[in-house]
Each structure stands twice: as C-alpha cells, then as structure tokens.
Design a protein around this motif. Structure first.
Motif, PDB file in Angstrom:
ATOM      1  N   VAL A 130       0.818  -0.947   0.115  1.00  8.31           N
ATOM      2  CA  VAL A 130      -0.064  -0.109   0.026  1.00  8.31           C
ATOM      3  C   VAL A 130       0.758   1.343  -0.040  1.00  8.31           C
ATOM      4  O   VAL A 130       0.692   2.142  -0.791  1.00  8.31           O
ATOM      5  CB  VAL A 130      -1.093   0.000   1.226  1.00  8.31           C
ATOM      6  N   GLN A 131       1.897   1.120   0.776  1.00 10.13           N
ATOM      7  CA  GLN A 131       2.745   2.410   0.811  1.00 10.13           C
ATOM      8  C   GLN A 131       3.473   2.454  -0.631  1.00 10.13           C
ATOM      9  O   GLN A 131       3.752   3.626  -0.933  1.00 10.13           O
ATOM     10  CB  GLN A 131       3.980   2.031   1.679  1.00 10.13           C
ATOM     11  N   GLU A 132       3.683   1.531  -1.310  1.00  9.72           N
ATOM     12  CA  GLU A 132       4.023   1.521  -2.763  1.00  9.72           C
ATOM     13  C   GLU A 132       3.355   2.023  -3.752  1.00  9.72           C
ATOM     14  O   GLU A 132       3.715   2.766  -4.807  1.00  9.72           O
ATOM     15  CB  GLU A 132       4.864   0.231  -3.078  1.00  9.72           C
ATOM     16  N   PHE A 133       1.938   1.599  -3.705  1.00  9.04           N
ATOM     17  CA  PHE A 133       0.729   2.181  -4.602  1.00  9.04           C
ATOM     18  C   PHE A 133      -0.435   2.351  -3.679  1.00  9.04           C
ATOM     19  O   PHE A 133      -1.140   1.735  -3.740  1.00  9.04           O
ATOM     20  CB  PHE A 133       0.685   1.006  -5.569  1.00  9.04           C
ATOM     21  N   PRO A 134      -0.425   3.589  -3.030  1.00  4.51           N
ATOM     22  CA  PRO A 134      -1.620   3.784  -2.197  1.00  4.51           C
ATOM     23  C   PRO A 134      -2.848   3.713  -2.946  1.00  4.51           C
ATOM     24  O   PRO A 134      -4.099   3.642  -2.419  1.00  4.51           O
ATOM     25  CB  PRO A 134      -1.396   4.959  -1.247  1.00  4.51           C
ATOM     26  N   PHE A 135      -2.849   3.910  -4.311  1.00  2.22           N
ATOM     27  CA  PHE A 135      -4.314   4.245  -5.066  1.00  2.22           C
ATOM     28  C   PHE A 135      -5.053   2.832  -5.009  1.00  2.22           C
ATOM     29  O   PHE A 135      -6.105   2.972  -5.201  1.00  2.22           O
ATOM     30  CB  PHE A 135      -4.069   4.664  -6.615  1.00  2.22           C
ATOM     31  N   MET A 136      -4.343   1.863  -4.775  1.00  2.00           N
ATOM     32  CA  MET A 136      -5.221   0.530  -4.665  1.00  2.00           C
ATOM     33  C   MET A 136      -6.356   0.474  -3.507  1.00  2.00           C
ATOM     34  O   MET A 136      -7.099  -0.281  -3.734  1.00  2.00           O
ATOM     35  CB  MET A 136      -4.184  -0.686  -4.404  1.00  2.00           C
ATOM     36  N   VAL A 137      -6.049   1.260  -2.723  1.00  2.00           N
ATOM     37  CA  VAL A 137      -7.166   1.563  -1.435  1.00  2.00           C
ATOM     38  C   VAL A 137      -8.423   1.880  -2.256  1.00  2.00           C
ATOM     39  O   VAL A 137      -9.629   1.282  -1.591  1.00  2.00           O
ATOM     40  CB  VAL A 137      -6.403   2.537  -0.339  1.00  2.00           C
ATOM     41  N   TYR A 138      -8.153   2.701  -3.234  1.00  9.60           N
ATOM     42  CA  TYR A 138      -9.259   2.995  -3.691  1.00  9.60           C
ATOM     43  C   TYR A 138     -10.454   1.911  -4.302  1.00  9.60           C
ATOM     44  O   TYR A 138     -11.537   1.855  -4.007  1.00  9.60           O
ATOM     45  CB  TYR A 138      -9.217   3.777  -5.036  1.00  9.60           C
ATOM     46  N   ASP A 139      -9.645   0.963  -5.019  1.00 11.42           N
ATOM     47  CA  ASP A 139     -10.447  -0.317  -5.386  1.00 11.42           C
ATOM     48  C   ASP A 139     -11.094  -1.195  -4.241  1.00 11.42           C
ATOM     49  O   ASP A 139     -12.296  -1.441  -4.371  1.00 11.42           O
ATOM     50  CB  ASP A 139      -9.216  -1.303  -6.255  1.00 11.42           C
ATOM     51  N   TRP A 140     -10.334  -1.125  -3.243  1.00 11.25           N
ATOM     52  CA  TRP A 140     -10.795  -1.977  -2.029  1.00 11.25           C
ATOM     53  C   TRP A 140     -12.210  -1.213  -1.364  1.00 11.25           C
ATOM     54  O   TRP A 140     -13.074  -1.744  -1.227  1.00 11.25           O
ATOM     55  CB  TRP A 140      -9.781  -2.023  -0.936  1.00 11.25           C
ATOM     56  N   GLU A 160       3.496   7.187   7.678  1.00 11.28           N
ATOM     57  CA  GLU A 160       2.773   8.492   8.042  1.00 11.28           C
ATOM     58  C   GLU A 160       2.446   9.146   6.604  1.00 11.28           C
ATOM     59  O   GLU A 160       1.261   9.913   6.351  1.00 11.28           O
ATOM     60  CB  GLU A 160       4.008   9.514   8.498  1.00 11.28           C
ATOM     61  N   ASP A 161       3.106   9.176   5.521  1.00  7.57           N
ATOM     62  CA  ASP A 161       3.026   9.625   4.301  1.00  7.57           C
ATOM     63  C   ASP A 161       1.569   8.979   3.685  1.00  7.57           C
ATOM     64  O   ASP A 161       0.510   9.509   3.076  1.00  7.57           O
ATOM     65  CB  ASP A 161       3.967   9.527   3.124  1.00  7.57           C
TER      66      ASP A 161
END
Length: 240
Positions: A145-155, A178-179
């Motif tokens: 998730v830190q490497e590609f946080p946009f995947m949270v949108y899909d979940w 933190e970021d």
C-alpha cells in the motif's frame, strides 16, 4: 471518541499482560477522551496467537468489564478480534471461530505487511461472500500500500472499509506509514481510527493527539467522522 482497535484483553497476545495492566490502559484511554473501546486480540496468527473464540476470551472480557465498573472507569467496552488473514477465513467465520466487532457485520482483518495485493483482494472477497464487511486494519503500514496507495480506492469501491492507526498519523511508524495514512485520510478513504494500543508505556491506547492532528490538517468534520461518527455507527451495526 471510539477506539476500534486495542490489545487490552490481557494474557492472550503481545498486548496487556494482566488485569491490572488492562485497567491502567482503560484509565489512560478515558482520561484522554475515549468513551468506547473495542478489545481486539490477535487471532489466527500462524504459529503464534491463535485465540479463536473460547471461554478464555469471553471470560477475560467479562472480568475486564466488571473490574472497570468496580473501579469506576467510565468507558464502554466491546469485544472483537484482529483476525489475521488466511485462505480459510470464510470457514473460520461460518464456524464461529472468529468474532466480529460487537457481534456486528464488521470484521477487523489484518494482512501480512509484505505480500501480494491480489491475494489481499481475494481474501477480502471471501470475507464478503459470508455477508460480512471487512474492515482492514492499518492499511498504511503494509508495504504494497505504501508503494501504490491508489489500490485502496479499489478496495473501498468494492465495499471494504479502512481503519487507520493513531501511531501512523502522529509519525510513530516511520515516514512511509505517515505519508500513506495522510494520503488515505486526504482522499476520504479512512473510515475509522484505532490506537492499536498494546501497553500503558508503549503504543498507548490514546486517540486524542491523532484526533487533533486530523482536525488541524483536514477539519473537524473529517476528524469527527473518523473518530466519532463512523465508529458508533459500526458498533450499532449500521451501514456507513
């Protein structure tokens, strides 16, 4: 405020070590503004904390509630579990081996910190196939998730919910966490907060500093939604 993630159930995992320590942690939570707290012991961790539903779990939960009442610690205490993800998680749910939060439709689930996000999506789908709603514990701490946080949108679009940690918000788990947690909050993807409290002296069961940080950065409406409004709806088994 409501704390959906804590390790205050004593003697079962790497959290509280005794009933006395549990009382110290609850007292600390109350004095910093927490009014509802969920005990979420680690569960289903391979070669470690199994902690499936048993008289030990329920008995210690009842002891904590009674002792808090005796000591006049004014906090509402609920039971749940932080369930480690596994391929048989749907079986564990259907067999009653794992506990949802306050017997609701919401299940707090933890994933490996390093792994395959496709497998994570697969497990989330398996949980949903049982009729439950997955609440992902501290997604900001997972490397993928830190490497590609946009995947949270899909979940989130698929119906899953996100619980972020106090420690990540205030910078206790490193710059990457933190970021990432601030990305999640800024984009409206955080639904709940938790202290993930483990001890009175480290990773404490406190939310107040994180609430103030979110309020200052994103406004009172965002802070209230994550720390107050959404968690109460969850405890009442309501839809968000």
């Amino acid at each position: 405020m409501t704390d959906l993630h804590s390790h205050i159930l004593y003697g079962v995992d790497d959290g509280s070590e005794s009933l006395e320590m549990s009382m110290d942690m609850l007292d600390m939570a109350v004095k910093t503004g927490t009014r509802n707290i969920v005990l979420t012991p680690h569960c289903n961790v391979p070669d470690s904390y199994r902690n499936y539903m048993s008289p030990v779990i329920t008995g210690r939960y009842e002891k904590i509630k009674k002792e808090a009442e005796r000591l006049n610690i004014d906090i509402n205490i609920y039971l749940g579990m932080e369930v480690h993800a596994s391929d048989d998680i749907d079986y564990l749910i259907r067999s009653g081996e794992v506990a949802t939060i306050n017997k609701s439709r919401y299940l707090l689930v933890e994933f490996p910190f390093e792994g395959d996000p496709m497998w994570v999506s697969h497990i989330l789908n398996r949980i949903q196939s049982t009729g439950l709603i997955p609440v992902m514990a501290h997604p900001e701490r997972y490397v993928y998730v830190q490497e590609f946080p946009f995947m949270v949108y899909d979940w989130v679009r698929s119906g899953c919910l996100m619980q972020v940690n106090r420690g990540s918000i205030v910078g206790r788990f490193g710059a990457e966490a933190e970021d990432t947690v601030h990305f999640i909050i800024e984009h409206g993807l955080a639904h709940f907060a938790g202290s993930d409290g483990h001890k009175p002296y480290v990773r404490q069961p406190i939310l107040a500093d994180a609430y103030e940080f979110v309020r200052e950065c994103y406004g009172s409406r965002a802070a209230d939604r994550i720390f107050r409004i959404n968690p109460v709806r969850l405890l009442n088994n309501q839809r968000l």
